[in-house]
Enzyme design. Sequence first.
Site, mmCIF file in Angstrom:
data_model
loop_
_atom_site.group_PDB
_atom_site.id
_atom_site.type_symbol
_atom_site.label_atom_id
_atom_site.label_comp_id
_atom_site.label_asym_id
_atom_site.label_seq_id
_atom_site.Cartn_x
_atom_site.Cartn_y
_atom_site.Cartn_z
ATOM 1 N N LYS A 60 3.244 -9.970 1.481
ATOM 2 C CA LYS A 60 4.378 -9.048 1.373
ATOM 3 C C LYS A 60 5.713 -9.762 1.490
ATOM 4 C CE LYS A 60 2.421 -4.579 2.655
ATOM 5 N NZ LYS A 60 2.478 -3.460 3.606
ATOM 6 N N LYS A 75 -5.714 -5.075 -5.924
ATOM 7 C CA LYS A 75 -5.957 -3.765 -5.336
ATOM 8 C C LYS A 75 -5.068 -2.700 -5.981
ATOM 9 C CE LYS A 75 -5.116 -1.999 -1.059
ATOM 10 N NZ LYS A 75 -5.111 -1.726 0.378
ATOM 11 N N LYS A 89 0.422 1.370 -4.356
ATOM 12 C CA LYS A 89 1.586 2.196 -4.681
ATOM 13 C C LYS A 89 2.791 1.340 -5.008
ATOM 14 C CE LYS A 89 0.861 3.686 0.040
ATOM 15 N NZ LYS A 89 0.661 4.836 0.869
#
Length: 359
Positions: A116, A220, A223
């Site tokens: 991230k 994966k 969103k």
Amino acid sequence: MTAFQPRVFSGVQPTGNLHLGNYLGAVSRWVPLQDQMETIFCVVDLHAITASFPEQGELQSATREVTAAYMAAGIDPKKSIIFNQSQVRAHAELAWIFNCVARMGWLSRMTQFKEKAGKNRENASVGLFAYPNLMAADILAYRATHVPVGDDQKQHLELTRDIAQKFNNDFADRIKELGVGVPNPTPSPELPEELYFPITEPMITGPATRIMSLRDGTKKMSKSDPSDLSRINLTDDADSIAKKIRKAKTDPDALPSEIKGLEGRPEADNLVGIYAALAGHTKEEVLKDFGGEQFSAFKPALADLAVAKLAPLTKEMRRLTSDPAEIDRILKDGAEKAAAIADPILADVRKIIGFLDVA
Ligand code: TRP
């Protein structure tokens, strides 16, 4: 207490749209647990500000939307505690204490932080780095014994176990003295005889815990993927669901008739996995029906199944979100019940650490 009370805790972040991966990989799997033990399901809004602060109003609507999705999927506020994290102070307080239990080295190894934060680590918030400590606090503020999550959260759960273990060890004498411990259910040389926090069990269930992107079978479903075609949102209508499945990336070969034939074909594997999870079948059973078929035949069947399964869910979500006051009432009730469990645990923790209590 002579044993830890069996208790489930899990949560989803209110960021962006909920998608098929959240539903099949998490929320739908929580439903049967409600009849097996005490269950607490949280909308983790404090986690939703770690990457950046959402626009005004977004946290509110996303929190209500995730709550509606929980309920539409079958989480029943009469059986489970449903609440949003920011409304129960224990989470932030225990997270601070865990910031002082966890070691820099432990957190530096978290692969999700590395992903991230990317190349720009210097500019990541301290909250993003400490994210797993807050997750440990979520779980341990209830002394939860079981945590159902997707396999991407395994490393965070191991960290939760490490935090619990270090706390139990470092404060073993105080825990005993105060009489707040629970006999260690699995005695081992690394742990004291009495524990304050349970060593939480991950429940990583079934084959479809990992729903992948429709555009790239090695990533994966997420969103945060910039392409909306990569995921099926729980707010998508029948036409967009069908379109996204039609456009899903595949390879030119027919479906194999055995599971081995899916090796090295991540997109085919993912679509078969989605079909299996939606139908409640195994991948083997799906291949028995569709082995030898081209994607031109399989995709419409998958689209029909997805629409049939998701349409009632999205309809119920829309019905629930049309009455925000009712959702807020359920969350308020949940927050009160959650605080009633967590507050006494935090009071113990303050005593164990040894803060001056002036009350
Ligand atoms: N980190 C989890 C995820 O991204 C969400 C989460 C936060 C969670 N706190 C939790 C899950 C506690 C289980 C238990 O999926």
